[in-house]
Design a protein around this motif. Sequence first.
Motif, PDB file in Angstrom:
ATOM      1  N   GLU A  11       0.845  -1.192   0.000  1.00 17.26           N
ATOM      2  CA  GLU A  11       0.000   0.000   0.000  1.00 17.26           C
ATOM      3  C   GLU A  11       0.885   1.249   0.000  1.00 17.26           C
ATOM      4  O   GLU A  11       1.841   1.337   0.768  1.00 17.26           O
ATOM      5  CB  GLU A  11      -0.889  -0.017   1.249  1.00 17.26           C
ATOM      6  N   PRO A  12       0.565   2.236  -0.859  1.00 21.73           N
ATOM      7  CA  PRO A  12       1.362   3.471  -0.874  1.00 21.73           C
ATOM      8  C   PRO A  12       1.356   4.149   0.499  1.00 21.73           C
ATOM      9  O   PRO A  12       0.392   4.023   1.264  1.00 21.73           O
ATOM     10  CB  PRO A  12       0.651   4.351  -1.902  1.00 21.73           C
ATOM     11  N   ILE A  13       2.419   4.874   0.800  1.00 18.45           N
ATOM     12  CA  ILE A  13       2.565   5.521   2.107  1.00 18.45           C
ATOM     13  C   ILE A  13       1.416   6.490   2.370  1.00 18.45           C
ATOM     14  O   ILE A  13       0.851   6.500   3.463  1.00 18.45           O
ATOM     15  CB  ILE A  13       3.936   6.208   2.223  1.00 18.45           C
ATOM     16  N   TYR A  14       1.044   7.299   1.377  1.00 12.59           N
ATOM     17  CA  TYR A  14      -0.040   8.261   1.605  1.00 12.59           C
ATOM     18  C   TYR A  14      -1.328   7.531   1.968  1.00 12.59           C
ATOM     19  O   TYR A  14      -2.096   7.980   2.823  1.00 12.59           O
ATOM     20  CB  TYR A  14      -0.235   9.183   0.390  1.00 12.59           C
ATOM     21  N   LYS A  54       1.055  15.795   2.115  1.00 16.49           N
ATOM     22  CA  LYS A  54       0.071  16.698   1.508  1.00 16.49           C
ATOM     23  C   LYS A  54      -0.978  15.893   0.749  1.00 16.49           C
ATOM     24  O   LYS A  54      -2.182  16.173   0.850  1.00 16.49           O
ATOM     25  CB  LYS A  54       0.767  17.688   0.575  1.00 16.49           C
ATOM     26  N   ARG A  55      -0.543  14.883   0.015  1.00 15.85           N
ATOM     27  CA  ARG A  55      -1.476  14.044  -0.742  1.00 15.85           C
ATOM     28  C   ARG A  55      -2.446  13.330   0.200  1.00 15.85           C
ATOM     29  O   ARG A  55      -3.639  13.223  -0.087  1.00 15.85           O
ATOM     30  CB  ARG A  55      -0.697  13.036  -1.579  1.00 15.85           C
ATOM     31  N   TYR A  57      -3.429  14.346   3.228  1.00 15.69           N
ATOM     32  CA  TYR A  57      -4.366  15.329   3.769  1.00 15.69           C
ATOM     33  C   TYR A  57      -5.401  15.732   2.722  1.00 15.69           C
ATOM     34  O   TYR A  57      -6.576  15.922   3.032  1.00 15.69           O
ATOM     35  CB  TYR A  57      -3.610  16.562   4.283  1.00 15.69           C
ATOM     36  N   GLU A  58      -4.973  15.858   1.455  1.00 16.71           N
ATOM     37  CA  GLU A  58      -5.916  16.208   0.391  1.00 16.71           C
ATOM     38  C   GLU A  58      -6.973  15.128   0.223  1.00 16.71           C
ATOM     39  O   GLU A  58      -8.150  15.422   0.015  1.00 16.71           O
ATOM     40  CB  GLU A  58      -5.164  16.438  -0.924  1.00 16.71           C
ATOM     41  N   GLU A  59      -6.554  13.869   0.310  1.00 19.46           N
ATOM     42  CA  GLU A  59      -7.493  12.751   0.198  1.00 19.46           C
ATOM     43  C   GLU A  59      -8.490  12.768   1.359  1.00 19.46           C
ATOM     44  O   GLU A  59      -9.692  12.587   1.163  1.00 19.46           O
ATOM     45  CB  GLU A  59      -6.731  11.419   0.168  1.00 19.46           C
ATOM     46  N   LEU A  60      -8.012  13.008   2.569  1.00 16.04           N
ATOM     47  CA  LEU A  60      -8.889  13.086   3.733  1.00 16.04           C
ATOM     48  C   LEU A  60      -9.871  14.245   3.610  1.00 16.04           C
ATOM     49  O   LEU A  60     -11.029  14.141   4.015  1.00 16.04           O
ATOM     50  CB  LEU A  60      -8.062  13.221   5.016  1.00 16.04           C
ATOM     51  N   GLU A  61      -9.406  15.333   3.017  1.00 17.88           N
ATOM     52  CA  GLU A  61     -10.278  16.493   2.819  1.00 17.88           C
ATOM     53  C   GLU A  61     -11.343  16.175   1.766  1.00 17.88           C
ATOM     54  O   GLU A  61     -12.514  16.524   1.944  1.00 17.88           O
ATOM     55  CB  GLU A  61      -9.455  17.709   2.411  1.00 17.88           C
ATOM     56  N   ARG A  62     -10.964  15.486   0.688  1.00 17.13           N
ATOM     57  CA  ARG A  62     -11.931  15.076  -0.345  1.00 17.13           C
ATOM     58  C   ARG A  62     -13.011  14.176   0.245  1.00 17.13           C
ATOM     59  O   ARG A  62     -14.168  14.235  -0.157  1.00 17.13           O
ATOM     60  CB  ARG A  62     -11.221  14.337  -1.486  1.00 17.13           C
TER      61      ARG A  62
END
Length: 126
Positions: A11-14, A54-55, A57-62
């Motif tokens: 699984e990717p780190i983000y 950042k990626r 956090y952006e996913e969590l925000e989406r």
Amino acid sequence: MNILISNTSGEPIYAQIVSQIRQMILQGELVSGTPLPSIRLLAKELQISVITTKRAYEELEREGLINSIVGKGSFVSGADQEFIREQRLRIMENKMKEIIDESKMLGIDFAEFSEMLKLLYEEETE
């Protein structure tokens, strides 16, 4: 914030970060309004790229789980927990449909499929 990163995971780190923060929110460990570490701080703590954090956090925000305010930081969203749960169930259903399609392509019948699912579920809950 206690986030564990596995470099050996497929699984990717983000995605690992997203998954763990999502779980903390859904289980009530992080409640509405709780500030999250800054992107830079979390990247430093986990010894990963700021871009990766950042990626995440952006996913969590989406997903509506966090809100980011320029100059203030990121905070756990005040979203309704039932709404968040419904979103997660929808994602889970889509993944299950993919697995069902794959099992049909392999000629696995429902009895064998359900037995596999039961064994895996029990294995994970031990």
